[in-house]
Write a protein that holds these residues in place. Structure first.
Motif, PDB file in Angstrom:
ATOM      1  N   ARG A 165       4.237 -27.638  -6.112  1.00 55.07           N
ATOM      2  CA  ARG A 165       5.137 -27.090  -7.129  1.00 55.07           C
ATOM      3  C   ARG A 165       5.052 -27.892  -8.420  1.00 55.07           C
ATOM      4  NH1 ARG A 165      10.216 -26.258  -2.910  1.00 55.07           N
ATOM      5  NH2 ARG A 165       9.381 -24.361  -1.915  1.00 55.07           N
ATOM      6  N   LEU A 166       4.892 -29.206  -8.309  1.00 57.35           N
ATOM      7  CA  LEU A 166       4.752 -30.028  -9.517  1.00 57.35           C
ATOM      8  C   LEU A 166       3.485 -29.659 -10.273  1.00 57.35           C
ATOM      9  CD1 LEU A 166       5.680 -32.318 -11.342  1.00 57.35           C
ATOM     10  CD2 LEU A 166       4.519 -33.923  -9.825  1.00 57.35           C
TER      11      LEU A 166
ATOM     12  N   ALA B   5       1.203 -26.911 -15.010  1.00 58.70           N
ATOM     13  CA  ALA B   5       0.342 -25.859 -15.550  1.00 58.70           C
ATOM     14  C   ALA B   5       1.150 -24.876 -16.389  1.00 58.70           C
ATOM     15  CB  ALA B   5      -0.370 -25.132 -14.409  1.00 58.70           C
ATOM     16  N   THR B   6       2.335 -24.523 -15.910  1.00 60.78           N
ATOM     17  CA  THR B   6       3.195 -23.604 -16.659  1.00 60.78           C
ATOM     18  C   THR B   6       3.579 -24.181 -18.010  1.00 60.78           C
ATOM     19  OG1 THR B   6       4.102 -22.680 -14.618  1.00 60.78           O
ATOM     20  CG2 THR B   6       5.408 -22.392 -16.622  1.00 60.78           C
TER      21      THR B   6
ATOM     22  N   LEU C 296       0.730 -28.833 -19.512  1.00 62.36           N
ATOM     23  CA  LEU C 296       0.632 -30.287 -19.554  1.00 62.36           C
ATOM     24  C   LEU C 296      -0.559 -30.760 -18.724  1.00 62.36           C
ATOM     25  CD1 LEU C 296       4.401 -31.269 -19.191  1.00 62.36           C
ATOM     26  CD2 LEU C 296       3.040 -31.103 -21.283  1.00 62.36           C
ATOM     27  N   ASP C 297      -0.990 -31.973 -18.986  1.00 62.27           N
ATOM     28  CA  ASP C 297      -2.126 -32.562 -18.292  1.00 62.27           C
ATOM     29  C   ASP C 297      -1.840 -32.612 -16.787  1.00 62.27           C
ATOM     30  OD1 ASP C 297      -4.229 -34.040 -17.352  1.00 62.27           O
ATOM     31  OD2 ASP C 297      -3.944 -35.739 -18.705  1.00 62.27           O
ATOM     32  N   PRO C 298      -2.689 -31.992 -15.960  1.00 63.58           N
ATOM     33  CA  PRO C 298      -2.444 -32.020 -14.503  1.00 63.58           C
ATOM     34  C   PRO C 298      -2.494 -33.423 -13.915  1.00 63.58           C
ATOM     35  CG  PRO C 298      -4.616 -31.082 -15.010  1.00 63.58           C
ATOM     36  CD  PRO C 298      -3.881 -31.188 -16.298  1.00 63.58           C
TER      37      PRO C 298
ATOM     38  N   SER D 280       6.818 -22.183 -10.755  1.00 61.65           N
ATOM     39  CA  SER D 280       6.199 -23.277 -10.007  1.00 61.65           C
ATOM     40  C   SER D 280       6.154 -23.014  -8.505  1.00 61.65           C
ATOM     41  CB  SER D 280       6.956 -24.583 -10.271  1.00 61.65           C
ATOM     42  OG  SER D 280       8.190 -24.620  -9.568  1.00 61.65           O
ATOM     43  N   LEU D 281       6.895 -22.012  -8.029  1.00 62.22           N
ATOM     44  CA  LEU D 281       6.929 -21.721  -6.591  1.00 62.22           C
ATOM     45  C   LEU D 281       5.587 -21.209  -6.076  1.00 62.22           C
ATOM     46  CD1 LEU D 281      10.436 -20.022  -6.250  1.00 62.22           C
ATOM     47  CD2 LEU D 281       9.831 -22.449  -6.074  1.00 62.22           C
ATOM     48  N   ASP D 282       4.808 -20.579  -6.965  1.00 65.99           N
ATOM     49  CA  ASP D 282       3.496 -20.065  -6.580  1.00 65.99           C
ATOM     50  C   ASP D 282       2.692 -19.854  -7.862  1.00 65.99           C
ATOM     51  OD1 ASP D 282       1.408 -17.888  -5.861  1.00 65.99           O
ATOM     52  OD2 ASP D 282       2.251 -18.439  -3.902  1.00 65.99           O
ATOM     53  N   SER D 283       1.442 -20.211  -7.839  1.00 63.05           N
ATOM     54  CA  SER D 283       0.613 -20.102  -9.035  1.00 63.05           C
ATOM     55  C   SER D 283       0.405 -18.655  -9.478  1.00 63.05           C
ATOM     56  CB  SER D 283      -0.749 -20.766  -8.796  1.00 63.05           C
ATOM     57  OG  SER D 283      -1.421 -20.159  -7.701  1.00 63.05           O
ATOM     58  N   ARG D 284       0.686 -17.688  -8.602  1.00 64.47           N
ATOM     59  CA  ARG D 284       0.512 -16.278  -8.959  1.00 64.47           C
ATOM     60  C   ARG D 284       1.730 -15.684  -9.659  1.00 64.47           C
ATOM     61  NH1 ARG D 284      -0.583 -14.258  -3.027  1.00 64.47           N
ATOM     62  NH2 ARG D 284       1.062 -15.833  -2.749  1.00 64.47           N
TER      63      ARG D 284
END
Length: 330
Positions: free
Chosen positions: A122-123, A128-129, A132-134, A220-224
């Motif tokens: 989730r982080l 990504a949302t 910011l730098d992963p 953040s719960l799911d990338s989709r």
């Protein structure tokens, strides 16, 4: 023997010097008196503001307890606790207050003992949302843990921090306050401003309230999950999901199915709240904040104050608007 005129001139000079000295002494006394008055006023106003803050905290606790008694199985942004207290006149100025649901933000301390890596995932999605730098994800995780090696995800341990121009060690413990993120390697001012509006530092094990979570947190719960799909869940801040299954069923109907392991830590109720009081006395602003934990009924039930702070270091909920304005939200 001096002439009478010369004597009068000397007497005049002495008189002028005496008057000037008297004026200096009087001005000094007045200045000291005003300074002492200002100090006394500031002390009195500070104590008065603290007393008002205690009253606002007690009022917030009453509102939360009434809400729990009225509806113990649901918390939404449409309930009385979520309504700000408009400015109220008081002796010497005015007071106002507001509460924020901290179960609607990402608890950094849930990254500790993250079985299955649900919170780390989730982080990563949250970063990504927010565009910011992963690598910040690995750095945050390493700030919390006590490992002695460089994290493969881009984190850093003692050696990396001690090698900086001003050396220091990572926390290697739970976050006590979100502001500690400023010390995490790779965290600049813009990154902190974006991330701090979405995260909080609470005791481990807190859940995410799907009724009060921000768009970024829902994404953040799911990338989709897109911004539009997250808005279907959030319903413009008016969400009233009775249970987690109802909310996730809506996601499933839109083609995003969240597996059982990834449902960990989700809920529709809240236990943690940030109560802020804004007090204006003699045109001097005072800000107070309290982190409140509302526990279920029983021997240990009621409201518990976890932390108190003074100042503007806690971000306001409206700062979350930075997410919806980012290109990734379209």
């Amino acid at each position: 023997m001096k002439s009478p005129g010369a004597q009068r001139g000397v007497a005049l000079v002495i008189a002028l010097l005496a008057v000037a000295l008297a004026l200096v002494l009087i001005a000094s006394l007045l200045d000291r008196g005003e300074l002492a008055y200002a100090r006394t006023r500031n002390v009195v106003r500070g104590e008065q503001a603290a007393a008002y803050a205690e009253g606002l905290e007690a009022f917030a606790a009453q509102v939360l307890m009434r809400d729990r008694d009225a509806n113990p199985n649901l918390d939404t942004l449409g309930e009385p606790w979520a309504l700000p207290l408009p400015a109220q006149p008081v002796a010497g100025g005015q007071i106002s207050a507001a509460m924020r649901d901290l179960n609607g933000c990402f608890n950094l301390n849930n990254l500790i003992d993250d079985t299955g890596g649900v919170w780390r995932k989730r982080l990563r999605n949250l970063l990504a949302t927010l565009q910011l730098d992963p690598a910040l994800g690995g750095a945050i995780v390493d700030w919390l843990d006590g490992d002695a090696a460089i994290d493969a995800e881009g984190g850093a341990e003692d050696a990396a921090y001690l090698a900086q121009a001003i050396p220091y060690r990572p926390g290697n413990r739970a976050f006590a306050h979100v502001s500690e993120l400023r010390l995490v390697r790779g965290m600049d001012g813009d990154s902190y401003a974006r991330l701090a509006a979405e995260v909080c530092a609470l005791p481990m094990g807190s859940s995410i309230n799907l009724n009060t979570a921000s768009l970024a947190l829902l994404m953040s719960l799911d990338s989709r999950i897109t911004a539009a799909l997250a808005e279907r869940i959030r319903q413009d801040g008016q969400a009233r999901w009775a249970d987690v299954d109802s909310a996730l069923r809506e996601l499933g109907q839109q083609g995003v199915t969240i597996s059982d392991p990834d449902r960990a830590g989700l809920g529709v109720t809240s236990s943690y709240f940030l109560a802020r009081g804004e007090i204006l006395l003699d045109e001097v602003p005072f800000s107070f904040a309290s982190v409140l934990e509302r526990r279920s009924s029983g021997a240990d039930g009621g409201i518990h104050v976890l932390a108190r702070s003074r100042g503007e270091d806690d971000l306001a909920p409206q700062q979350r608007a930075v997410v919806s304005e980012s290109p990734s939200a379209n």
